[in-house]
Scaffold this active site. Structure first.
Site, PDB file in Angstrom:
ATOM      1  CE1 TYR A 235      50.219 -46.499 -47.077  1.00 35.31           C
ATOM      2  CE2 TYR A 235      49.451 -44.745 -48.746  1.00 35.31           C
ATOM      3  CZ  TYR A 235      49.226 -45.905 -48.229  1.00 35.31           C
ATOM      4  OH  TYR A 235      48.557 -47.030 -48.750  1.00 35.31           O
TER       5      TYR A 235
ATOM      6  CG  HIS B 199      52.137 -45.297 -50.937  1.00 31.13           C
ATOM      7  ND1 HIS B 199      52.917 -45.286 -52.341  1.00 31.13           N
ATOM      8  CD2 HIS B 199      50.956 -44.598 -51.137  1.00 31.13           C
ATOM      9  CE1 HIS B 199      52.316 -44.505 -52.884  1.00 31.13           C
ATOM     10  NE2 HIS B 199      51.276 -43.746 -52.211  1.00 31.13           N
TER      11      HIS B 199
END
Length: 237
Positions: A27, A39
């Protein structure tokens, strides 16, 4: 599509990183891109990653897969200029980076455990060794895969028959079928229970089913794919 990252650990031999740390590493690479909010989006993430394994030279290696070509390209661009990265508290030197696409096969092997809920409301995982219900396993696996496929392509899809015709589970050294993985999030550990498979095979993939099987090969099977579960490797048979 897939991304292969080979590392050289600094100091001691690299430990198997916590899956939440690997997820955080991915991420962080997406920040500032069109996938930077993935996310927090209330949707399927459409990517997964393998357990760490060693290549032919003994170096720790990670595979990331996704049906979204742009997702893999974004990760590739974000990491290609880096000499080293941190995954959790481990600093790892990047020695090789490669993106590639694999041909579809009829048979697969897991590169990380497949996780399914028996009862999601009670946070109860399906345990192959305890429940011994392959019919439930195959049906839940199929329903989950169809749901993700429909969400990705925006069209209805129903697979006739079982998702796989032949299955061979991978036994652990203690003779158990289930794998207990400790995931640590914000300092709090919690177990995730899944199973590894030597073989998941479909005898015949019809032309109209090829896109579905390619999708699960890249997106992963079962629950918690973005946490590194359900990674598939195609096998030649």
């Amino acid at each position: 599509m897939r991304l292969r990252i080979t590392f050289e650990p600094y100091g001691d031999v690299a430990r198997q990183p916590n899956k939440h740390a690997v997820q955080g590493f991915i991420y962080n690479l997406l920040k500032g891109s069109e996938y930077g909010e993935r996310h927090d989006e209330p949707r399927f993430k459409f990517f997964t990653f393998s357990d760490f394994f060693t290549d032919s030279t003994g170096r720790p290696t990670l595979l990331v897969s996704s049906p979204e070509k742009g997702f893999i390209n974004t990760l590739y661009s974000a990491i290609r200029e880096k000499k080293s990265v941190y995954i959790g508290r481990q600093e790892l030197e990047i020695v090789e980076l490669k993106k590639f696409k694999l041909p579809l096969r009829r048979a697969f092997q897991t590169g990380s455990p497949i996780v399914l809920y028996r009862n999601a409301e009670k946070n109860e995982y399906f345990k192959l060794h305890q429940h011994r219900d392959l019919r439930f396993f195959l049906q839940r696996l199929k329903e989950n895969a169809e749901k993700k496929y429909e969400a990705f392509y925006g069209e209805d899809f129903f697979l006739e028959g079982p998702i796989f015709d032949r299955l061979i589970p991978k036994l652990r050294t203690n003779g158990k079928l289930d794998v207990y993985v400790k995931v640590v999030k914000n300092g709090i550990p919690f177990p995730v229970i899944g199973s590894n498979w030597e073989l998941l095979e479909k005898e015949r993939i019809k032309p109209e089913e090829r896109r579905f099987y390619r999708f699960i090969m890249d997106a992963g099977l079962g629950e918690k794919n973005s946490l590194g579960f359900g990674f598939l490797n195609p096998l030649r048979r």
